[in-house]
Scaffold this active site. Sequence first.
Site, PDB file in Angstrom:
ATOM      1  CG  ASN A  11     -45.774 -28.619  40.804  1.00  0.00           C
ATOM      2  OD1 ASN A  11     -44.990 -28.455  41.731  1.00  0.00           O
ATOM      3  ND2 ASN A  11     -46.480 -29.718  40.656  1.00  0.00           N
ATOM      4  CG  HIS A  14     -39.379 -30.115  42.278  1.00  0.00           C
ATOM      5  ND1 HIS A  14     -39.265 -31.219  43.105  1.00  0.00           N
ATOM      6  CD2 HIS A  14     -40.151 -30.508  41.242  1.00  0.00           C
ATOM      7  CE1 HIS A  14     -39.913 -32.236  42.571  1.00  0.00           C
ATOM      8  NE2 HIS A  14     -40.469 -31.838  41.445  1.00  0.00           N
ATOM      9  CG  HIS A  47     -48.059 -34.097  44.685  1.00  0.00           C
ATOM     10  ND1 HIS A  47     -47.463 -34.994  43.825  1.00  0.00           N
ATOM     11  CD2 HIS A  47     -48.828 -34.853  45.507  1.00  0.00           C
ATOM     12  CE1 HIS A  47     -47.863 -36.222  44.100  1.00  0.00           C
ATOM     13  NE2 HIS A  47     -48.689 -36.164  45.132  1.00  0.00           N
ATOM     14  NE  ARG A  49     -44.398 -38.069  46.205  1.00  0.00           N
ATOM     15  CZ  ARG A  49     -44.534 -38.574  44.970  1.00  0.00           C
ATOM     16  NH1 ARG A  49     -44.621 -37.776  43.945  1.00  0.00           N
ATOM     17  NH2 ARG A  49     -44.554 -39.873  44.789  1.00  0.00           N
ATOM     18  NE  ARG A  53     -40.957 -38.108  47.540  1.00  0.00           N
ATOM     19  CZ  ARG A  53     -41.077 -38.973  46.521  1.00  0.00           C
ATOM     20  NH1 ARG A  53     -40.709 -38.607  45.308  1.00  0.00           N
ATOM     21  NH2 ARG A  53     -41.531 -40.184  46.705  1.00  0.00           N
ATOM     22  CD  GLU A  74     -49.933 -32.610  41.106  1.00  0.00           C
ATOM     23  OE1 GLU A  74     -49.163 -33.497  41.488  1.00  0.00           O
ATOM     24  OE2 GLU A  74     -49.633 -31.793  40.231  1.00  0.00           O
ATOM     25  CB  THR A 105     -46.757 -38.229  39.351  1.00  0.00           C
ATOM     26  OG1 THR A 105     -46.719 -37.450  40.542  1.00  0.00           O
ATOM     27  CG2 THR A 105     -48.071 -38.959  39.282  1.00  0.00           C
ATOM     28  CD  GLU A 155     -52.387 -31.812  35.004  1.00  0.00           C
ATOM     29  OE1 GLU A 155     -53.158 -31.144  35.713  1.00  0.00           O
ATOM     30  OE2 GLU A 155     -51.145 -31.751  35.092  1.00  0.00           O
ATOM     31  CG  HIS A 198     -45.130 -35.399  34.804  1.00  0.00           C
ATOM     32  ND1 HIS A 198     -43.845 -35.801  34.614  1.00  0.00           N
ATOM     33  CD2 HIS A 198     -45.409 -35.627  36.108  1.00  0.00           C
ATOM     34  CE1 HIS A 198     -43.366 -36.275  35.752  1.00  0.00           C
ATOM     35  NE2 HIS A 198     -44.289 -36.184  36.681  1.00  0.00           N
TER      36      HIS A 198
HETATM   37  N1  PXP Z   1     -49.247 -32.316  36.610  1.00  0.00           N
HETATM   38  C1  PXP Z   1     -49.266 -33.323  37.508  1.00  0.00           C
HETATM   39  C2  PXP Z   1     -50.556 -34.022  37.741  1.00  0.00           C
HETATM   40  C3  PXP Z   1     -48.112 -33.668  38.241  1.00  0.00           C
HETATM   41  O1  PXP Z   1     -48.145 -34.679  39.120  1.00  0.00           O
HETATM   42  C4  PXP Z   1     -46.936 -32.924  38.041  1.00  0.00           C
HETATM   43  C5  PXP Z   1     -45.711 -33.212  38.857  1.00  0.00           C
HETATM   44  O2  PXP Z   1     -45.978 -33.013  40.184  1.00  0.00           O
HETATM   45  C6  PXP Z   1     -46.967 -31.875  37.114  1.00  0.00           C
HETATM   46  C7  PXP Z   1     -48.121 -31.607  36.392  1.00  0.00           C
HETATM   47  C8  PXP Z   1     -45.780 -31.013  36.864  1.00  0.00           C
HETATM   48  O3  PXP Z   1     -44.739 -31.794  36.362  1.00  0.00           O
HETATM   49  P1  PXP Z   1     -43.285 -31.146  36.230  1.00  0.00           P
HETATM   50  O4  PXP Z   1     -42.859 -30.799  37.616  1.00  0.00           O
HETATM   51  O5  PXP Z   1     -42.493 -32.248  35.615  1.00  0.00           O
HETATM   52  O6  PXP Z   1     -43.425 -29.947  35.355  1.00  0.00           O
END
Ligand code: PXP
Length: 248
Positions: A11, A14, A47, A49, A53, A74, A105, A155, A198
């Site tokens: 992901n 960030h 993602h 949003r 952001r 996402e 999330t 998930e 997550h």
């Molecule tokens: N899976 C989902 C569905 C998420 O919403 C997120 C965060 O955007 C992640 C995985 C990844 O989480 P993290 O960034 O904390 O590794």
Amino acid sequence: MSQRPLRLGVNIDHVATLRNARGSAYPDPVRAALVAQAAGADGITAHLREDRRHIIDADIESLMARIEIPLNFEMAATDEMQAIALRHRPHAVCLVPEKREERTTEGGLDAAADDNRLTDFVAPLREAGCRVSLFVGHDPRQIEAARRIGAPVVELHTGRYCDLVAQGAPEEAALELAALMTGARLAHSLGLEVHAGHGLSFATVQPFAATPEIRELNIGHFLISESVFMGLGPAITEMRRLMDEARG
Ligand code: PXP
């Protein structure tokens, strides 16, 4: 059960958070996705949003055009996001709950309470060829609802487990992990493909990687954080090594 391959979705949200903090053009999340691809990621997760952001619409366009590995898009289950997904037709769509005021999330979707609407929402995405997943907690009602809704994938939200480990609460963490494993087995027995994600880090990834029902882990914040110190490619390589070690 024989061990099945385990995919790593990286992901890159960030990277965009950092870019947007200064309103600059860098760091570019698409460049991060290409580094992740070269380092062995099996997919990229982003993602979009509602408040944009981190990832913005143009990032999704560029990711669709430039990466070769699958994009897992996402999004919240809103009409605006559905239209965007139907325009791009990414490989996968992961539906997540979204509250404007949350930092990330915070919980899973309440699929059980919203199953009629979600059934209608998911159908056109599936018809467009997107593999739809629902981001849910380990509550059996949510997992059963995902099946009724027609999502082929769930998930499981690993955030609470990771928080408990970080807080030094091993007994509660063990209970949460056991509930997640039970959820994974239930989802698998219902014919759903199981993913998890997550908050995962080098310290928390292995129990999930060792779970044969789990086919994909989606990891972002930790990898991007670690890339400040060791670089994104090496952070992904190390995550992959830990996953493979645990998978056996
Ligand atoms: N899976 C989902 C569905 C998420 O919403 C997120 C965060 O955007 C992640 C995985 C990844 O989480 P993290 O960034 O904390 O590794």
